[in-house]
Design a protein around this motif. Sequence first.
Motif, mmCIF file in Angstrom:
data_model
loop_
_atom_site.group_PDB
_atom_site.id
_atom_site.type_symbol
_atom_site.label_atom_id
_atom_site.label_comp_id
_atom_site.label_asym_id
_atom_site.label_seq_id
_atom_site.Cartn_x
_atom_site.Cartn_y
_atom_site.Cartn_z
ATOM 1 N N GLU A 1 0.858 -1.183 0.000
ATOM 2 C CA GLU A 1 0.000 0.000 0.000
ATOM 3 C C GLU A 1 0.890 1.227 0.000
ATOM 4 O O GLU A 1 1.710 1.396 0.904
ATOM 5 N N SER B 1 -1.094 6.797 -1.648
ATOM 6 C CA SER B 1 -2.252 7.163 -0.829
ATOM 7 C C SER B 1 -2.408 8.660 -0.562
ATOM 8 O O SER B 1 -2.488 9.086 0.592
ATOM 9 N N ASN C 1 -4.470 12.400 -0.793
ATOM 10 C CA ASN C 1 -5.836 12.742 -0.436
ATOM 11 C C ASN C 1 -6.495 13.500 -1.577
ATOM 12 O O ASN C 1 -5.875 14.353 -2.207
ATOM 13 N N HIS D 1 4.200 12.509 0.254
ATOM 14 C CA HIS D 1 3.563 11.540 -0.639
ATOM 15 C C HIS D 1 4.525 11.115 -1.746
ATOM 16 O O HIS D 1 4.519 9.966 -2.179
ATOM 17 N N HIS E 1 -4.340 3.643 -1.333
ATOM 18 C CA HIS E 1 -5.416 3.866 -0.363
ATOM 19 C C HIS E 1 -5.719 5.373 -0.305
ATOM 20 O O HIS E 1 -5.430 6.052 0.681
ATOM 21 N N TYR F 1 -10.806 7.188 10.945
ATOM 22 C CA TYR F 1 -9.694 6.728 10.111
ATOM 23 C C TYR F 1 -9.310 5.293 10.486
ATOM 24 O O TYR F 1 -9.123 4.425 9.619
ATOM 25 N N ASP G 1 -9.322 1.609 8.423
ATOM 26 C CA ASP G 1 -8.143 0.753 8.330
ATOM 27 C C ASP G 1 -8.439 -0.658 8.841
ATOM 28 O O ASP G 1 -7.931 -1.637 8.293
ATOM 29 N N VAL H 1 3.944 4.286 4.618
ATOM 30 C CA VAL H 1 3.274 5.502 5.109
ATOM 31 C C VAL H 1 4.240 6.242 6.045
ATOM 32 O O VAL H 1 5.115 5.617 6.666
ATOM 33 N N GLN I 1 2.750 8.372 11.528
ATOM 34 C CA GLN I 1 1.549 7.566 11.779
ATOM 35 C C GLN I 1 1.879 6.243 12.485
ATOM 36 O O GLN I 1 1.038 5.332 12.538
HETATM 37 N N1 LIG Z 1 -4.039 2.764 5.407
HETATM 38 C C1 LIG Z 1 -3.604 3.972 5.619
HETATM 39 N N2 LIG Z 1 -3.991 4.625 6.673
HETATM 40 N N3 LIG Z 1 -2.785 4.516 4.726
HETATM 41 C C2 LIG Z 1 -2.214 5.815 4.778
HETATM 42 C C3 LIG Z 1 -3.062 6.860 4.185
HETATM 43 C C4 LIG Z 1 -2.345 8.177 4.127
HETATM 44 C C5 LIG Z 1 -3.238 9.371 4.180
HETATM 45 N N4 LIG Z 1 -4.114 9.455 3.043
HETATM 46 C C6 LIG Z 1 -2.357 10.613 4.258
HETATM 47 O O1 LIG Z 1 -2.165 11.293 3.272
HETATM 48 O O2 LIG Z 1 -1.808 10.887 5.310
#
Ligand SMILES: NC(=[NH2+])NCCC[C@H](N)C(=O)O
Length: 581
Positions: free
Chosen positions: A119, A122, A124, A133, A159, A316, A320, A340, A344
């Motif tokens: 993954e 991802s 937004n 990113h 994702h 969120y 997940d 990621v 996080q």
């Molecule tokens: N499965 C996940 N939570 N993936 C990460 C997603 C990252 C999220 N969209 C961001 O930009 O921070």
Amino acid sequence: MPDPQLVLAARVQAALAAAFGPSHADDDPVIRPSQFADLQANVALPMAKKLGRKPRDVANEIVANLDVADVVSKVEVSGPGFVNLTLADGWIAAEAQRALEDPRLAVPEAERPQKVVVEYSSPNVAKEMHVGHLRTTIVGDAIARILEFLGHDVVRDNHVGDWGTPFGMLIEHLLDLGEDAAARGDSSVSDLTAFYQAARQKFDADPAFAERSRNRVVALQAGDPETLRLWQVLVDVSKRYFNAVYTRLGVTLTDDDIKGESFYNDLLAPTVAELEDKGIAVVSDGALCAFPPGFTGREGEPLPVIIRKSDGGYNYSTTDLATVRYRVDTEHVDRMIYVVGAPQALHFQMMFAVARMAGWLGDEVEAEHAQIGNVLGTDGKILKTRAGGTVKLAELLDEAVERAGAAFDQIEHVEEFDDAARARIVEAVGMGAVKYADLSVARDSEYIFDFDRMISFNGKTGPYLQYAAARIRSIFRRGGVAPEDATGPIVLGDPAERALALTLLGFGAALEQAGATAEPHKLATYVYSVADAYTTFYENCPVLKAPDDATKASRLALCAATLRTLETGLHLLGVPTPERM
Ligand SMILES: NC(=[NH2+])NCCC[C@H](N)C(=O)O
């Protein structure tokens, strides 16, 4: 390609079993590179401790039982009880020859292929992708390519963040601008940062707009068709933008790889129900929470993973968890790699812990957060534009290419290329520079985004490696031989030939390790070591002007094997390799 380290490890283990009994057949033979020989087995010391004997005696007994004549030319016990092993030139040459003749460079496919979700990227929706990113995109793509090459069944998964409360204000802002603005590709919509900020500003300043936005969120969540249609318009604008970035970077993600957060909407309720049934999700302060053991706050209080907020909304984490459950139950994956950002980390640790409580993750299915460190500016702070805003990816890539052009024009033979060829090369150099800079640093370390360093044709850079490959191709052009026709046989005379061939034999191990730990920098470092060994070889061993035909044939074969290793390695890192530059 048999890694000499692995080959010798097996032989030393056999000697341990023969000398000290079959229970030692799996002992770690502690094989390390050594400055006194190619490799050193250091097992005699721990073994002597276990047996209560002198290390040197144990070492001698290992050597007496060691059957390595086909692989090694010299075995020697040194120091307190090290076993020094010098590989036989003939063995190295034969293995290099085998790699040369194999389309996979003799890299074996995984014995137990896994289904692996990688993954990454991802981004937004309706938000510009930023350098964070960029890095997860580049690193994730390399991980996917490496695992695929090793024979795993890789599922790429983007994702995308395409759901949540901000869509209320984004949709209302789109309506204010007029939907045709999106259709026209008007910059008020296609400039995603400006679009998002304008919506945010109105939301904060205009209570009527904020009210409309909140109602819109309710309509979106209720599945109102017109609202969903507008939401889709925003998703599509963003996808077009993401795809433009992916194409430019040569990233292997397509629309088919997108399973955005919204994909799991229908699975949220059943996921939560299962967590409740299993007694994992409990009501606390009006919200539905899980408390994975071992996670506590400052006062020692248990930390919750909020599964459903007191207003009934999901989180969120809920998405997940639904994702994990879907991948395990429906996609039957063996391994999930989440590429990621490092910030996080706690989210993933707690979310995985809850998934383990629910029985979705366990020994059979592994999940790992492949953490990505922050990208810093040359001032050592998180990379920002001069005005303090988020750096736009497209502009960053433009600048990389512009600077690559300036660097390329310094090359002496630049007048050989027409404008179209120059443009292609410079684009590849710019992308290669950015990508290799990202990949050569351990993914979980922060790194400094420094154009001057990454675009140099010297040092541990993409352009240096691209140029190394192109220079080998130019030898073949000058010699009037195609690389595919350089079939050897490889014979090793000069120490630089031997060192190069030995380095080439490390490709399989480098890939294996990079894949096992999802750390492409191990491959990036290896590819650099190949270019390095090649440079020493090239400085010491004339190829086209070799002293005799047999030597020339062998050196051309070494060049061909080096070229394929470099090009394959760079390809798996996603770094393009222009044939000429
Ligand atoms: N499965 C996940 N939570 N993936 C990460 C997603 C990252 C999220 N969209 C961001 O930009 O921070």
